[in-house]
Design a protein around this motif. Structure first.
Motif, PDB file in Angstrom:
ATOM      1  N   SER A  68     -11.801   1.399   5.780  1.00 26.57           N
ATOM      2  CA  SER A  68     -10.851   1.726   6.841  1.00 26.57           C
ATOM      3  C   SER A  68      -9.627   2.361   6.207  1.00 26.57           C
ATOM      4  O   SER A  68      -9.322   2.141   5.036  1.00 26.57           O
ATOM      5  CB  SER A  68     -10.459   0.477   7.636  1.00 26.57           C
ATOM      6  OG  SER A  68      -9.826  -0.473   6.806  1.00 26.57           O
ATOM      7  N   GLY A  69      -8.921   3.159   6.996  1.00 26.27           N
ATOM      8  CA  GLY A  69      -7.727   3.819   6.487  1.00 26.27           C
ATOM      9  C   GLY A  69      -7.277   4.936   7.397  1.00 26.27           C
ATOM     10  O   GLY A  69      -7.912   5.231   8.428  1.00 26.27           O
ATOM     11  N   PHE A  70      -6.195   5.578   7.021  1.00 27.58           N
ATOM     12  CA  PHE A  70      -5.631   6.664   7.820  1.00 27.58           C
ATOM     13  C   PHE A  70      -6.394   7.968   7.576  1.00 27.58           C
ATOM     14  O   PHE A  70      -6.920   8.204   6.488  1.00 27.58           O
ATOM     15  CB  PHE A  70      -4.153   6.859   7.487  1.00 27.58           C
ATOM     16  CG  PHE A  70      -3.292   5.716   7.932  1.00 27.58           C
ATOM     17  CD1 PHE A  70      -2.920   5.588   9.264  1.00 27.58           C
ATOM     18  CD2 PHE A  70      -2.859   4.766   7.020  1.00 27.58           C
ATOM     19  CE1 PHE A  70      -2.137   4.531   9.686  1.00 27.58           C
ATOM     20  CE2 PHE A  70      -2.075   3.704   7.431  1.00 27.58           C
ATOM     21  CZ  PHE A  70      -1.715   3.581   8.773  1.00 27.58           C
ATOM     22  N   GLN A  94     -11.064  16.800   7.954  1.00 22.71           N
ATOM     23  CA  GLN A  94     -10.172  15.655   7.846  1.00 22.71           C
ATOM     24  C   GLN A  94     -10.124  15.109   6.426  1.00 22.71           C
ATOM     25  O   GLN A  94     -11.167  14.984   5.773  1.00 22.71           O
ATOM     26  CB  GLN A  94     -10.662  14.527   8.759  1.00 22.71           C
ATOM     27  CG  GLN A  94     -10.909  14.926  10.202  1.00 22.71           C
ATOM     28  CD  GLN A  94      -9.631  15.162  10.969  1.00 22.71           C
ATOM     29  OE1 GLN A  94      -9.484  16.155  11.656  1.00 22.71           O
ATOM     30  NE2 GLN A  94      -8.673  14.260  10.836  1.00 22.71           N
ATOM     31  N   GLY A  95      -8.952  14.775   5.971  1.00 18.85           N
ATOM     32  CA  GLY A  95      -8.795  13.954   4.787  1.00 18.85           C
ATOM     33  C   GLY A  95      -8.735  12.500   5.212  1.00 18.85           C
ATOM     34  O   GLY A  95      -8.237  12.180   6.296  1.00 18.85           O
ATOM     35  N   SER A  96      -9.262  11.603   4.381  1.00 15.14           N
ATOM     36  CA  SER A  96      -9.337  10.201   4.771  1.00 15.14           C
ATOM     37  C   SER A  96      -8.992   9.287   3.597  1.00 15.14           C
ATOM     38  O   SER A  96      -9.407   9.531   2.461  1.00 15.14           O
ATOM     39  CB  SER A  96     -10.748   9.874   5.280  1.00 15.14           C
ATOM     40  OG  SER A  96     -10.909   8.495   5.513  1.00 15.14           O
ATOM     41  N   SER A  97      -8.247   8.232   3.895  1.00 10.58           N
ATOM     42  CA  SER A  97      -7.938   7.205   2.887  1.00 10.58           C
ATOM     43  C   SER A  97      -8.815   5.969   3.065  1.00 10.58           C
ATOM     44  O   SER A  97      -8.570   4.943   2.418  1.00 10.58           O
ATOM     45  CB  SER A  97      -6.464   6.804   2.981  1.00 10.58           C
ATOM     46  OG  SER A  97      -6.199   6.163   4.226  1.00 10.58           O
ATOM     47  N   ALA A  98      -9.844   6.057   3.913  1.00  4.21           N
ATOM     48  CA  ALA A  98     -10.683   4.895   4.215  1.00  4.21           C
ATOM     49  C   ALA A  98     -11.466   4.449   2.978  1.00  4.21           C
ATOM     50  O   ALA A  98     -12.171   5.241   2.348  1.00  4.21           O
ATOM     51  CB  ALA A  98     -11.646   5.225   5.349  1.00  4.21           C
ATOM     52  N   ASP A  99     -11.357   3.155   2.621  1.00  6.57           N
ATOM     53  CA  ASP A  99     -12.135   2.596   1.518  1.00  6.57           C
ATOM     54  C   ASP A  99     -12.220   1.079   1.679  1.00  6.57           C
ATOM     55  O   ASP A  99     -11.484   0.471   2.458  1.00  6.57           O
ATOM     56  CB  ASP A  99     -11.550   2.988   0.156  1.00  6.57           C
ATOM     57  CG  ASP A  99     -10.136   2.478  -0.053  1.00  6.57           C
ATOM     58  OD1 ASP A  99      -9.806   1.366   0.408  1.00  6.57           O
ATOM     59  OD2 ASP A  99      -9.327   3.186  -0.669  1.00  6.57           O
TER      60      ASP A  99
END
Length: 207
Positions: A68-70, A94-99
């Motif tokens: 999960s992340g922005f 999209q760029g994602s910070s989900a980890d």
């Protein structure tokens, strides 16, 4: 007799003049009422470009990781409009910070994108729509300096609402569900895929 005829002609001429002025007044007074004003004055048709920002949460197949992340990125599309019905296509990246970490493994989704059809119904400057299409993105597994990444393809579907707050500007909020297909990871010895939901808000500029 001549005076009588001349008087009658003058009376008729005056009557015609009054009728002509009355007709002209009626025409002018009715003029604005005969203009066909469109029921849907806000136009959704044409190309647009915008940006978005939101949050994603999901799960990895064959692992207990729940990344999960922005998220944030850009979208571009084109709409057609027939009356209140709006349909078109949109693509985004999209760029994602989900980890998230499972055991010694960290699973992350650095980026994803979609190419979708959109269709909906507009109440003037408010559009409600559904969307369905292709999704693609990266799933990365890493541990103790080892890292393996796969770019997988899948599908996406969602719902959204968009509000036109100026002739060329609109704001939107939407939910997308993304399902990326499984692939075999050598380093983990298992097949992993990623599915997640994302809620995001955005702004579009219409050309």
């Amino acid at each position: 007799m001549t005076r009588f005829v001349l008087g009658a002609l003058a009376f008729l001429a005056a009557g015609w003049s009054i009728q002509a002025k009355a007709a002209d007044f009626n025409y002018n007074s009715r003029g604005p009422l005969t203009v066909n004003q469109p029921l849907n004055a806000y136009s959704w048709a044409g190309p647009y470009l915008g940006g978005n920002f939101g949050y994603a949460w999901g799960s990895v197949d064959n692992a207990w990781a729940k990344p999960s992340g922005f998220v944030g990125g850009l979208q571009a599309g084109y709409n057609f409009q027939r009356g209140p019905w709006v349909f078109g296509a949109e693509a985004d990246i999209q760029g994602s910070s989900a980890d998230d970490t499972f055991a010694t493994w960290k699973f992350s989704n650095p980026w994803f994108g979609t190419v979708r059809g959109r269709g909906g119904y507009a109440f003037n400057n408010v559009l409600f729509y559904g969307t369905l299409g292709l999704a693609f993105g990266e799933l990365r597994a890493s541990t103790f300096g080892l890292s393996e990444s796969h770019t997988n393809v899948g599908w996406t579907a969602g719902l959204g609402a968009e509000f036109g707050f100026a002739p060329n500007w609109s704001a939107k909020i939407e939910y997308l569900y993304v399902d990326l297909a499984n692939s075999n990871f050598v380093t983990t010895g298992a097949s992993h895929g990623l599915s997640f939901g994302t809620v995001r808000a955005g702004v579009n500029y219409r050309f």
